[in-house]
Design a protein around this motif. Structure first.
Motif, short mmCIF file in Angstrom:
data_model
loop_
_atom_site.label_atom_id
_atom_site.label_comp_id
_atom_site.label_asym_id
_atom_site.label_seq_id
_atom_site.Cartn_x
_atom_site.Cartn_y
_atom_site.Cartn_z
N TYR A 66 0.84 -1.20 0.00
CA TYR A 66 0.00 0.00 0.00
C TYR A 66 0.88 1.25 0.00
CZ TYR A 66 -3.41 3.44 1.70
OH TYR A 66 -4.20 4.55 1.86
N ALA A 67 1.87 1.24 0.88
CA ALA A 67 2.76 2.40 0.96
C ALA A 67 3.52 2.60 -0.35
CB ALA A 67 3.74 2.23 2.12
N GLU A 68 3.98 1.50 -0.96
CA GLU A 68 4.71 1.60 -2.22
C GLU A 68 3.82 2.12 -3.34
OE1 GLU A 68 6.13 -2.31 -2.85
OE2 GLU A 68 7.66 -2.21 -1.27
N ARG A 69 2.54 1.68 -3.37
CA ARG A 69 1.63 2.14 -4.41
C ARG A 69 1.42 3.63 -4.34
NH1 ARG A 69 -4.17 -0.56 -5.49
NH2 ARG A 69 -2.74 -2.14 -6.35
N TRP A 70 1.18 4.14 -3.14
CA TRP A 70 0.89 5.57 -3.05
C TRP A 70 2.14 6.43 -3.16
CZ3 TRP A 70 -3.57 6.69 -4.47
CH2 TRP A 70 -4.63 5.80 -4.26
N GLU A 71 3.27 5.85 -2.83
CA GLU A 71 4.52 6.57 -3.08
C GLU A 71 4.76 6.67 -4.58
OE1 GLU A 71 7.93 8.70 -2.63
OE2 GLU A 71 6.42 8.19 -1.09
N THR B 86 4.87 10.10 -6.91
CA THR B 86 6.01 10.39 -7.78
C THR B 86 5.53 10.69 -9.20
OG1 THR B 86 7.45 8.95 -6.47
CG2 THR B 86 8.16 9.50 -8.72
N GLU B 87 4.56 9.91 -9.69
CA GLU B 87 4.01 10.14 -11.04
C GLU B 87 3.36 11.52 -11.14
OE1 GLU B 87 1.40 6.92 -11.72
OE2 GLU B 87 3.00 5.41 -11.93
N ARG B 88 2.64 11.91 -10.09
CA ARG B 88 1.99 13.22 -10.10
C ARG B 88 3.01 14.35 -10.11
NH1 ARG B 88 -2.82 12.15 -5.66
NH2 ARG B 88 -4.19 10.92 -7.04
N ALA B 89 4.11 14.11 -9.39
CA ALA B 89 5.15 15.16 -9.33
C ALA B 89 5.80 15.34 -10.68
CB ALA B 89 6.18 14.78 -8.27
N ASP B 90 5.89 14.21 -11.45
CA ASP B 90 6.50 14.30 -12.78
C ASP B 90 5.55 14.98 -13.76
OD1 ASP B 90 8.65 13.01 -11.75
OD2 ASP B 90 8.08 11.01 -12.47
#
Length: 272
Positions: free
Chosen positions: A259-264, A268-272
């Motif tokens: 869960y933590a990895e998915r939202w991390e 990251t995708e949103r920041a890009d």
């Protein structure tokens, strides 16, 4: 009255029922007993609590217009704050299996006491199905003799023996008294669950089919469970904890990490 330990006695059937009177008469021989119990039948109320309750003096102690959990909270916080032990019962009808732990008013009184860090005993008596519906069973005081005997023994000895260093409360189920004392078995709660429902028009009828199979010759509960012990004529004592402890669960830990990895990754995708 006895000059030994201090006992708070409660129940869920109501303060004027035979089960609590029988246990009271046994306990006062070895303990100083204060009764704080529901004024009326509060069976199967679980740990339901009220915001306020009326309390009335009674020949045995106090009658409370509320649930067993109300009685324990009112007693331990106000009416009788320093007992060595809480006893709930004797209940008319057995309290067997995991599925009753949150449903039974008798057991819930013991659980409430455990949250106050006061050791407790929940005592119940198994009534065979051939005696008719439990709430209609016509029981004589002497039929509670087995329940009285074992409850008194535990009240006298369990604290000093260190039983409650490893258990929050004891769930004790006994057969109807016979000429000879029944043997005792230390048990675990049965996992069997057989609640059922059937619709008839706009009404759904709920039923507990678990009591249909208490014949000791065919009962499906495995050896070591409370239900099998009682069906075969033994006293069942289950040492239990409150609150219920959690178990380690590696697969759930892995899921939390995922869960933590998915939202991390999403962040990251949103920041890009």
């Amino acid at each position: 009255m006895g000059d030994g330990i201090e006992v708070l006695l409660t129940n869920d059937d109501g303060i004027d029922t035979g089960g609590i009177r029988a246990v009271y008469d046994g306990l006062v021989e070895v303990a100083d007993v204060t009764v704080v119990a529901p004024a009326e039948d509060q069976s199967a109320t679980g740990r339901s609590l009220s915001h306020e309750v009326d309390v009335f003096e009674h020949e045995l102690g106090y009658a409370v217009d509320g649930t067993p959990a109300d009685c324990v909270v009112a007693a331990l916080a106000e009416l009788d704050p320093d007992p060595d032990l809480v006893v709930a019962g004797c209940n008319r009808g057995a309290n067997l299996g995991e599925y009753v732990l949150g449903r039974s008013g008798t057991i819930s009184a013991a659980v409430e006491a455990a949250f106050f860090d006061v050791p407790a005993i929940a005592a119940s008596m198994y009534i065979p199905i051939d005696r008719g519906p439990v709430h209609e069973a016509d029981l004589r005081l002497e039929e509670y003799a087995e329940a009285t005997r074992v409850t008194r023994f535990l009240a006298e000895n369990a604290l000093e023996a260190g039983v409650f260093e490893h258990a929050g409360y004891l769930n004790v189920n006994v057969p109807i008294a016979d000429a000879e004392p029944a043997p005792i078995e230390i048990t675990r709660p049965s996992k069997r669950y057989e609640m059922d429902a059937e619709r008839e028009g706009e009404t759904i009828h709920l039923s507990d089919r678990i009591w249909d199979s208490m014949d000791p010759e065919v009962i499906p509960d495995p050896a070591g469970t409370d239900r099998r012990a009682v069906a075969e004529g033994r006293i069942s004592i289950s040492p239990l904890a409150a609150p219920h402890s959690t178990n380690d669960h590696e697969s759930l830990e892995s899921l939390v990490e995922a869960y933590a990895e998915r939202w991390e990754s999403t962040r990251t995708e949103r920041a890009d």
